[in-house]
Design a protein around this motif. Structure first.
Motif, PDB file in Angstrom:
ATOM      1  N   ASP A   1     -23.594  95.862 -52.894  1.00  0.00           N
ATOM      2  CA  ASP A   1     -22.396  95.987 -53.734  1.00  0.00           C
ATOM      3  C   ASP A   1     -21.130  95.913 -52.865  1.00  0.00           C
ATOM      4  OD1 ASP A   1     -21.243  96.983 -56.493  1.00  0.00           O
ATOM      5  OD2 ASP A   1     -20.375  98.315 -54.983  1.00  0.00           O
TER       6      ASP A   1
ATOM      7  N   GLY B   1     -13.299 104.879 -57.361  1.00  0.00           N
ATOM      8  CA  GLY B   1     -13.869 103.548 -57.137  1.00  0.00           C
ATOM      9  C   GLY B   1     -14.982 103.192 -58.091  1.00  0.00           C
ATOM     10  N   ALA B   2     -15.381 104.124 -58.936  1.00  0.00           N
ATOM     11  CA  ALA B   2     -16.444 103.850 -59.900  1.00  0.00           C
ATOM     12  C   ALA B   2     -16.263 104.790 -61.076  1.00  0.00           C
ATOM     13  CB  ALA B   2     -17.814 104.072 -59.254  1.00  0.00           C
TER      14      ALA B   2
ATOM     15  N   TYR C   1     -21.780 105.792 -62.290  1.00  0.00           N
ATOM     16  CA  TYR C   1     -21.225 105.167 -61.083  1.00  0.00           C
ATOM     17  C   TYR C   1     -22.107 104.019 -60.574  1.00  0.00           C
ATOM     18  CZ  TYR C   1     -18.632 109.615 -60.803  1.00  0.00           C
ATOM     19  OH  TYR C   1     -17.862 110.707 -61.065  1.00  0.00           O
ATOM     20  N   ALA C   2     -23.429 104.220 -60.674  1.00  0.00           N
ATOM     21  CA  ALA C   2     -24.352 103.270 -60.028  1.00  0.00           C
ATOM     22  C   ALA C   2     -24.520 102.002 -60.857  1.00  0.00           C
ATOM     23  CB  ALA C   2     -25.701 103.943 -59.827  1.00  0.00           C
ATOM     24  N   GLU C   3     -24.927 100.942 -60.189  1.00  0.00           N
ATOM     25  CA  GLU C   3     -25.285  99.700 -60.871  1.00  0.00           C
ATOM     26  C   GLU C   3     -26.581  99.924 -61.646  1.00  0.00           C
ATOM     27  OE1 GLU C   3     -23.240  96.895 -60.654  1.00  0.00           O
ATOM     28  OE2 GLU C   3     -22.057  98.469 -59.738  1.00  0.00           O
TER      29      GLU C   3
ATOM     30  N   LYS D   1     -18.604  92.068 -59.824  1.00  0.00           N
ATOM     31  CA  LYS D   1     -18.452  91.539 -58.459  1.00  0.00           C
ATOM     32  C   LYS D   1     -19.645  90.714 -57.997  1.00  0.00           C
ATOM     33  CE  LYS D   1     -20.008  95.732 -58.664  1.00  0.00           C
ATOM     34  NZ  LYS D   1     -19.684  96.994 -59.282  1.00  0.00           N
TER      35      LYS D   1
ATOM     36  N   ASP E   1     -26.264  99.290 -54.687  1.00  0.00           N
ATOM     37  CA  ASP E   1     -25.381 100.325 -54.146  1.00  0.00           C
ATOM     38  C   ASP E   1     -25.911 100.828 -52.809  1.00  0.00           C
ATOM     39  OD1 ASP E   1     -23.438 100.799 -56.411  1.00  0.00           O
ATOM     40  OD2 ASP E   1     -25.302 101.172 -57.480  1.00  0.00           O
TER      41      ASP E   1
ATOM     42  N   LEU F   1     -15.984 101.370 -50.209  1.00  0.00           N
ATOM     43  CA  LEU F   1     -15.854 100.505 -51.384  1.00  0.00           C
ATOM     44  C   LEU F   1     -16.937 100.744 -52.430  1.00  0.00           C
ATOM     45  CD1 LEU F   1     -14.981  97.260 -49.412  1.00  0.00           C
ATOM     46  CD2 LEU F   1     -13.484  98.423 -51.000  1.00  0.00           C
ATOM     47  N   ASN F   2     -17.718 101.798 -52.230  1.00  0.00           N
ATOM     48  CA  ASN F   2     -18.770 102.058 -53.211  1.00  0.00           C
ATOM     49  C   ASN F   2     -18.757 103.531 -53.613  1.00  0.00           C
ATOM     50  OD1 ASN F   2     -21.879 102.884 -53.707  1.00  0.00           O
ATOM     51  ND2 ASN F   2     -21.490 100.837 -54.465  1.00  0.00           N
ATOM     52  N   GLY F   3     -18.519 103.770 -54.904  1.00  0.00           N
ATOM     53  CA  GLY F   3     -18.418 105.138 -55.401  1.00  0.00           C
ATOM     54  C   GLY F   3     -19.759 105.871 -55.362  1.00  0.00           C
ATOM     55  N   THR F   4     -20.820 105.155 -55.694  1.00  0.00           N
ATOM     56  CA  THR F   4     -22.144 105.780 -55.741  1.00  0.00           C
ATOM     57  C   THR F   4     -22.530 106.350 -54.375  1.00  0.00           C
ATOM     58  OG1 THR F   4     -22.816 104.234 -57.453  1.00  0.00           O
ATOM     59  CG2 THR F   4     -24.591 105.308 -56.219  1.00  0.00           C
TER      60      THR F   4
ATOM     61  N   LYS G   1     -17.960  93.089 -52.587  1.00  0.00           N
ATOM     62  CA  LYS G   1     -16.553  93.513 -52.634  1.00  0.00           C
ATOM     63  C   LYS G   1     -15.796  93.042 -51.383  1.00  0.00           C
ATOM     64  CE  LYS G   1     -17.562  97.421 -55.653  1.00  0.00           C
ATOM     65  NZ  LYS G   1     -18.013  98.815 -55.735  1.00  0.00           N
TER      66      LYS G   1
HETATM   67  N1  HSE Z   1     -21.722 100.771 -58.523  1.00  0.00           N
HETATM   68  C1  HSE Z   1     -20.367 100.607 -58.149  1.00  0.00           C
HETATM   69  C2  HSE Z   1     -19.962 101.749 -57.245  1.00  0.00           C
HETATM   70  C3  HSE Z   1     -19.511 100.561 -59.373  1.00  0.00           C
HETATM   71  O1  HSE Z   1     -20.690 102.755 -57.209  1.00  0.00           O
HETATM   72  O2  HSE Z   1     -18.952 101.662 -56.573  1.00  0.00           O
HETATM   73  C4  HSE Z   1     -18.074 100.200 -59.125  1.00  0.00           C
HETATM   74  O3  HSE Z   1     -17.951  98.937 -58.540  1.00  0.00           O
END
Ligand code: HSE
Length: 375
Positions: free
Chosen positions: A187, A283-284, A174-176, A91, A182, A144-147, A191
């Motif tokens: 992030d 989501g991640a 999960y994290a970038e 993204k 994040d 919109l962010n799993g982390t 999105k």
């Molecule tokens: N780092 C992103 C999140 C991964 O935690 O949502 C998925 O896009």
């Protein structure tokens, strides 16, 4: 169809696993680009030389799961210039160069699939397209962010510490690579921009989206939420009139967003006849995100991948106003705008988001925490 896979990390390895495990007819991974020679465990499949993929006339689809802006952007352009369809989970790269990539795709009569770029495994982009076949989408809002949802869930439910939860989110994939994206809300900003492209046909400059993250959140902020019957969630939202904001929000316990756990995301959109529709899922994480990538690949294989039209637009937040929770050591910057005390922070008077951004900037407080309080 033959695929060239760029990247064999969390998402890339998930793509390979899903394709291998499910023996999907008509889909074959021909080559995988890895970073270093040490990662090459299968010489006939893996390479460190991107040209082996980009110059292979047998490869029809390039799937990019590398992350980061460069060299991913250059590889995307080269792939499409060679007539290859392009699918990505990246993204940051896509939101930063969307117009350029879209133009390149059109010129070369190929498509760009980016379901995995937003909402991980949730079929969100595909559903936006389906809704738009009938009517305009008026607005959306989403976790919109799993982390950060993972961090906030465990801080709230188990009273865990921020740093330990971030480490767990990193371990779980999960994290970038740089988790600043994040926890600072960037992030989510990418999105939101990509969702605006799909939902409204408008591409906005990510820099124009006011963005607040959860880097500075403290247990006391969550406790204040508990006192007022709310849970803090990091929410990205936008509408057809050009509104776009990313911000932590105190959502009411009875709001559907309050119960979204761990790495799950939830995204809600509004349109005339469908009304509110909410999409929930992981989501991640490797396999959920890879699932979305493989769905895009199958759209190309099945000849149903489309390329939408999109025009450049500016963010217009003049209609956005609210009351905000602020915790800062520089409260004098907010003098005249404080309505009431709120545990370790205060609630502002009703103000527009631009004013809030202005006051936050003026406070010069790098440890400030700000959240919208839902009515
Ligand atoms: N780092 C992103 C999140 C991964 O935690 O949502 C998925 O896009």
């Amino acid at each position: 169809m033959k695929i060239g896979l760029l990247g064999h990390g969390v998402v890339g390895s998930g793509v390979r696993k899903i394709i291998d495990d499910n023996h999907i007819p008509g889909v074959e991974i021909k080559r995988i680009l890895v970073h270093t020679e040490k990662e090459i465990i299968d010489k006939s499949l893996m390479t460190t030389n991107v040209d082996v993929i980009l110059q292979d006339p047998e490869i029809d689809i390039v799937v990019e799961c590398m992350g980061g802006i460069e060299p991913a952007r250059s590889y995307a352009l080269r792939a499409m210039q060679s007539g290859k369809n392009f699918v990505t989970s990246n993204k940051k790269m896509l939101a930063s160069s969307f117009s350029e990539l879209l133009k390149c795709a059109k010129k070369n009569h190929v498509t760009i699939g980016y379901e995995a770029s937003c909402g991980g495994g949730i079929p969100w982009m595909a559903n936006l397209e389906r809704i738009r076949r009938i009517e305009e989408i008026q607005a959306f809002r989403g976790i919109l962010n799993g982390t950060t949802n993972y961090i906030l869930s465990r801080m709230y439910q188990e009273k865990q510490a921020f740093d330990a939860m971030l480490k767990d989110a990193q371990k779980l994939g999960y994290a970038e690579r740089d988790p600043s994206d994040d926890i600072d809300g960037l992030d989510v900003r990418y999105k939101v921009a990509l969702s605006c492209a799909k939902a409204f046909g408008r591409m906005i400059d990510v820099e124009q989206i006011p963005t607040f993250g959860i880097r500075n959140i403290q247990k006391g902020d969550l406790e204040y939420g508990r006192e007022i019957g709310c849970v803090i969630k990091l929410v990205g939202k936008a509408n057809l009139d050009g509104m776009a904001v990313v911000m932590p929000v105190f959502v009411k316990q009875e709001d559907i967003f309050a119960s979204i756990p761990l790495n799950y995301n939830a995204i809600e959109c509004a349109s005339a006849s469908l009304g509110l529709a909410t999409f929930i899922g992981q989501g991640a994480g490797s396999l959920p995100t890879a699932h979305a990538v493989v769905q895009d690949v199958l759209d190309v294989v099945n000849g149903v991948a489309t390329l939408q039209d999109c025009h450049l637009a500016t963010v217009n937040n003049t209609s956005v106003e609210g009351k905000y929770y602020v915790r800062t050591t520089q409260r004098e910057a907010f003098e005249g705008y404080i309505e009431q005390e709120a545990k370790c922070g205060f609630l502002t008077k009703k103000m527009c988001i631009e004013k809030l951004c202005d006051l936050v900037r003026k406070s010069k407080d790098e440890a400030i925490f700000v959240a919208e309080v839902m009515k």
